[in-house]
Scaffold this active site. Structure first.
Site, PDB file in Angstrom:
ATOM      1  N   ASN A 125       0.834  -1.200   0.000  1.00  0.00           N
ATOM      2  CA  ASN A 125       0.000   0.000   0.000  1.00  0.00           C
ATOM      3  C   ASN A 125       0.872   1.255   0.000  1.00  0.00           C
ATOM      4  O   ASN A 125       2.092   1.195   0.175  1.00  0.00           O
ATOM      5  CB  ASN A 125      -0.891  -0.009   1.257  1.00  0.00           C
ATOM      6  CG  ASN A 125      -1.963  -1.085   1.199  1.00  0.00           C
ATOM      7  OD1 ASN A 125      -2.706  -1.182   0.229  1.00  0.00           O
ATOM      8  ND2 ASN A 125      -2.020  -1.911   2.236  1.00  0.00           N
ATOM      9  N   CYS A 181      -4.961  -7.938  -3.975  1.00  0.00           N
ATOM     10  CA  CYS A 181      -5.395  -6.680  -4.599  1.00  0.00           C
ATOM     11  C   CYS A 181      -6.128  -7.037  -5.892  1.00  0.00           C
ATOM     12  O   CYS A 181      -5.490  -7.508  -6.845  1.00  0.00           O
ATOM     13  CB  CYS A 181      -4.180  -5.806  -4.895  1.00  0.00           C
ATOM     14  SG  CYS A 181      -4.602  -4.251  -5.722  1.00  0.00           S
ATOM     15  N   GLY A 182      -7.432  -6.838  -5.920  1.00  0.00           N
ATOM     16  CA  GLY A 182      -8.220  -7.266  -7.085  1.00  0.00           C
ATOM     17  C   GLY A 182      -7.868  -6.478  -8.333  1.00  0.00           C
ATOM     18  O   GLY A 182      -7.629  -7.055  -9.405  1.00  0.00           O
ATOM     19  N   ASN A 183      -7.812  -5.149  -8.213  1.00  0.00           N
ATOM     20  CA  ASN A 183      -7.447  -4.332  -9.377  1.00  0.00           C
ATOM     21  C   ASN A 183      -6.014  -4.637  -9.807  1.00  0.00           C
ATOM     22  O   ASN A 183      -5.705  -4.681 -11.010  1.00  0.00           O
ATOM     23  CB  ASN A 183      -7.606  -2.847  -9.049  1.00  0.00           C
ATOM     24  CG  ASN A 183      -9.076  -2.451  -8.936  1.00  0.00           C
ATOM     25  OD1 ASN A 183      -9.895  -2.900  -9.729  1.00  0.00           O
ATOM     26  ND2 ASN A 183      -9.399  -1.645  -7.946  1.00  0.00           N
ATOM     27  N   ASN A 242      -7.497 -10.601   1.784  1.00  0.00           N
ATOM     28  CA  ASN A 242      -7.286  -9.454   2.681  1.00  0.00           C
ATOM     29  C   ASN A 242      -8.601  -9.151   3.396  1.00  0.00           C
ATOM     30  O   ASN A 242      -9.659  -9.551   2.976  1.00  0.00           O
ATOM     31  CB  ASN A 242      -6.769  -8.245   1.880  1.00  0.00           C
ATOM     32  CG  ASN A 242      -7.731  -7.832   0.761  1.00  0.00           C
ATOM     33  OD1 ASN A 242      -8.704  -8.528   0.461  1.00  0.00           O
ATOM     34  ND2 ASN A 242      -7.467  -6.702   0.145  1.00  0.00           N
ATOM     35  N   HIS A 246     -11.909  -7.214   5.148  1.00  0.00           N
ATOM     36  CA  HIS A 246     -12.844  -6.135   4.797  1.00  0.00           C
ATOM     37  C   HIS A 246     -13.964  -6.020   5.826  1.00  0.00           C
ATOM     38  O   HIS A 246     -14.429  -7.037   6.361  1.00  0.00           O
ATOM     39  CB  HIS A 246     -13.460  -6.395   3.420  1.00  0.00           C
ATOM     40  CG  HIS A 246     -12.455  -6.369   2.302  1.00  0.00           C
ATOM     41  ND1 HIS A 246     -12.155  -5.236   1.580  1.00  0.00           N
ATOM     42  CD2 HIS A 246     -11.633  -7.340   1.830  1.00  0.00           C
ATOM     43  CE1 HIS A 246     -11.215  -5.518   0.697  1.00  0.00           C
ATOM     44  NE2 HIS A 246     -10.877  -6.780   0.828  1.00  0.00           N
ATOM     45  N   ASN A 285      -9.800  -3.009   5.610  1.00  0.00           N
ATOM     46  CA  ASN A 285     -10.357  -2.160   4.546  1.00  0.00           C
ATOM     47  C   ASN A 285     -11.830  -1.900   4.877  1.00  0.00           C
ATOM     48  O   ASN A 285     -12.512  -2.797   5.399  1.00  0.00           O
ATOM     49  CB  ASN A 285     -10.247  -2.878   3.192  1.00  0.00           C
ATOM     50  CG  ASN A 285      -8.804  -3.132   2.792  1.00  0.00           C
ATOM     51  OD1 ASN A 285      -8.082  -2.232   2.393  1.00  0.00           O
ATOM     52  ND2 ASN A 285      -8.355  -4.383   2.928  1.00  0.00           N
ATOM     53  N   GLU A 342      -9.379   2.449   1.979  1.00  0.00           N
ATOM     54  CA  GLU A 342      -8.504   1.282   1.955  1.00  0.00           C
ATOM     55  C   GLU A 342      -7.470   1.301   3.083  1.00  0.00           C
ATOM     56  O   GLU A 342      -6.857   2.334   3.364  1.00  0.00           O
ATOM     57  CB  GLU A 342      -7.751   1.216   0.612  1.00  0.00           C
ATOM     58  CG  GLU A 342      -8.584   0.719  -0.531  1.00  0.00           C
ATOM     59  CD  GLU A 342      -7.727   0.209  -1.674  1.00  0.00           C
ATOM     60  OE1 GLU A 342      -6.640  -0.334  -1.399  1.00  0.00           O
ATOM     61  OE2 GLU A 342      -8.139   0.377  -2.832  1.00  0.00           O
ATOM     62  N   CYS A 398     -11.656  -0.468  -5.476  1.00  0.00           N
ATOM     63  CA  CYS A 398     -11.021  -1.545  -4.695  1.00  0.00           C
ATOM     64  C   CYS A 398     -11.665  -2.850  -5.164  1.00  0.00           C
ATOM     65  O   CYS A 398     -12.840  -3.101  -4.871  1.00  0.00           O
ATOM     66  CB  CYS A 398     -11.262  -1.304  -3.203  1.00  0.00           C
ATOM     67  SG  CYS A 398     -10.580  -2.590  -2.131  1.00  0.00           S
ATOM     68  N   GLY A 399     -10.901  -3.650  -5.888  1.00  0.00           N
ATOM     69  CA  GLY A 399     -11.465  -4.878  -6.470  1.00  0.00           C
ATOM     70  C   GLY A 399     -11.854  -5.903  -5.416  1.00  0.00           C
ATOM     71  O   GLY A 399     -12.957  -6.453  -5.438  1.00  0.00           O
ATOM     72  N   THR A 400     -10.957  -6.113  -4.457  1.00  0.00           N
ATOM     73  CA  THR A 400     -11.290  -7.069  -3.383  1.00  0.00           C
ATOM     74  C   THR A 400     -12.465  -6.535  -2.559  1.00  0.00           C
ATOM     75  O   THR A 400     -13.334  -7.296  -2.127  1.00  0.00           O
ATOM     76  CB  THR A 400     -10.081  -7.307  -2.453  1.00  0.00           C
ATOM     77  OG1 THR A 400      -9.558  -6.035  -2.009  1.00  0.00           O
ATOM     78  CG2 THR A 400      -8.998  -8.106  -3.154  1.00  0.00           C
ATOM     79  N   GLY A 401     -12.515  -5.197  -2.413  1.00  0.00           N
ATOM     80  CA  GLY A 401     -13.618  -4.595  -1.655  1.00  0.00           C
ATOM     81  C   GLY A 401     -14.949  -4.777  -2.348  1.00  0.00           C
ATOM     82  O   GLY A 401     -15.973  -5.047  -1.702  1.00  0.00           O
TER      83      GLY A 401
HETATM   84  N1  LIG Z   1      -5.537  -1.817   0.666  1.00  0.00           N
HETATM   85  C1  LIG Z   1      -5.687  -3.268   0.484  1.00  0.00           C
HETATM   86  C2  LIG Z   1      -4.821  -3.758  -0.689  1.00  0.00           C
HETATM   87  C3  LIG Z   1      -5.277  -3.183  -2.033  1.00  0.00           C
HETATM   88  C4  LIG Z   1      -6.661  -3.661  -2.384  1.00  0.00           C
HETATM   89  C5  LIG Z   1      -7.382  -2.916  -3.493  1.00  0.00           C
HETATM   90  N2  LIG Z   1      -6.677  -1.836  -4.138  1.00  0.00           N
HETATM   91  C6  LIG Z   1      -7.969  -3.870  -4.504  1.00  0.00           C
HETATM   92  O1  LIG Z   1      -8.090  -3.528  -5.699  1.00  0.00           O
HETATM   93  O2  LIG Z   1      -8.398  -4.975  -4.073  1.00  0.00           O
HETATM   94  C7  LIG Z   1      -5.279  -4.003   1.777  1.00  0.00           C
HETATM   95  O3  LIG Z   1      -4.459  -3.453   2.532  1.00  0.00           O
HETATM   96  O4  LIG Z   1      -5.774  -5.133   1.971  1.00  0.00           O
END
Ligand SMILES: N[C@H](CCC[C@H](N)C(=O)O)C(=O)O
Length: 290
Positions: A64, A73-75, A163, A165, A196, A214, A223-226
């Site tokens: 980060n 990190c999804g993206n 990660n 959330h 997150n 994030e 945020c892809g994972t989000g």
């Molecule tokens: N900040 C996130 C990592 C980047 C996730 C986000 N940019 C995505 O696209 O999933 C964490 O510390 O778990």
């Protein structure tokens, strides 16, 4: 070192191949902080290192903007997939990417007459509840925990996508006070590795408004994972169907739940490639100080 800047829905990272940073591996958190700085560095939400893997076709390490390393990190996965394919690190349009949070299957959709190619990643099973994320608070019912924020309590569903959330279903995600509330929850004592924070509002059972704070980077455009965590939470709460268009600040992401697995499909965009002289910069600064 040779670097590339890429973004997905405005969530940008600086990408560097492992051999470019072999001599400074121990300084990656520092490098992430430096390159992410929009004034003294390049400007991004963090740093991603692309390397070889013994268990997959390619490996992704993500840091980060504050230098903390994340599990996923999804993206970033969509951009790593595009980079690996276009740079010839892989020869197929479907392959696996290893991360700290697991191995994920990526598929690149062929260019449609010059449009930005879409990438689909299988982000794995829906993993909900306090046992899935680093959590040290009181017992939790239905995977939901209520955190005190000022005079109020904000409930969120705990979800892991590799990660952690905290997904809060709110009155209006678009106008929620992400900058004020996000850091309180990110750094709450119940989340020993931080978390997150997503603020989401269903427009219908197939559309979701989404904003995010994030862990380690603050407000980002996407945020892809989000987005995957939010759809998983919404499906588990009976608020969303299995195919959802998530409306993030930076654009839309399609998330589908099939046989308990979460699939994310969206863009990956190359911004520029170039050379970043980091250590030289350090030496010049030291020189000027003497
Ligand atoms: N900040 C996130 C990592 C980047 C996730 C986000 N940019 C995505 O696209 O999933 C964490 O510390 O778990």
């Amino acid at each position: 070192m040779r670097v590339a800047k890429m973004h997905a829905l405005g969530n940008s990272y600086i990408y560097v191949e492992e051999h470019e940073i072999a001599a400074i591996r121990h300084r990656l958190p520092e490098l992430a902080r430096t390159v992410s700085d929009v004034r003294k560095g390049i400007g991004s939400d963090g740093l991603i290192v692309i390397g070889s893997s013994t268990v997959a076709d390619v490996r992704m390490q993500i840091f980060n903007a504050d230098g903390s390393e994340a599990e996923n990190c999804g993206n970033g996965l969509r951009c790593v997939a595009k980079y690996a394919y276009e740079q010839g690190l892989v020869s197929k349009q479907e392959f696996h990417v290893e991360t700290k949070g697991g191995v994920f299957h990526a598929k690149i959709w062929p260019d449609e007459r010059g449009t930005v190619p879409k990438v689909t990643v299988n982000m794995g099973p829906m993993r909900l509840g306090p046992q899935q994320v680093p959590y040290s608070g009181p017992a939790v019912v239905d995977n939901e925990v209520a955190v005190q924020v000022g005079e109020d309590n904000l409930s969120g569903t705990l979800v892991s996508v590799g990660n952690p959330h905290f997904v809060a279903f709110v009155e209006d995600a678009v106008t929620s006070n992400v900058a004020a509330i996000g850091p309180i929850i990110e750094r709450h004592p119940w989340f020993p590795e931080r978390i997150n924070v997503e603020f989401v509002t269903p427009r219908s059972r197939q559309e979701l408004d989404f904003r995010v704070w994030e862990r380690g980077s603050g407000i980002t455009f996407a945020c892809g994972t989000g987005a995957c965590a939010s759809v998983a939470a919404g499906v588990s709460k009976g608020l969303l169907d299995n195919q959802v268009r998530v409306h993030l600040l930076g654009g839309d992401l399609d998330v589908a739940v099939k046989d308990g697995q979460i699939f994310m499909t969206g863009e990956a965009v190359h911004v520029f490639s170039g050379v970043y002289a980091w250590d030289d910069e350090g030496k010049r600064e030291q020189g000027s100080r003497q």
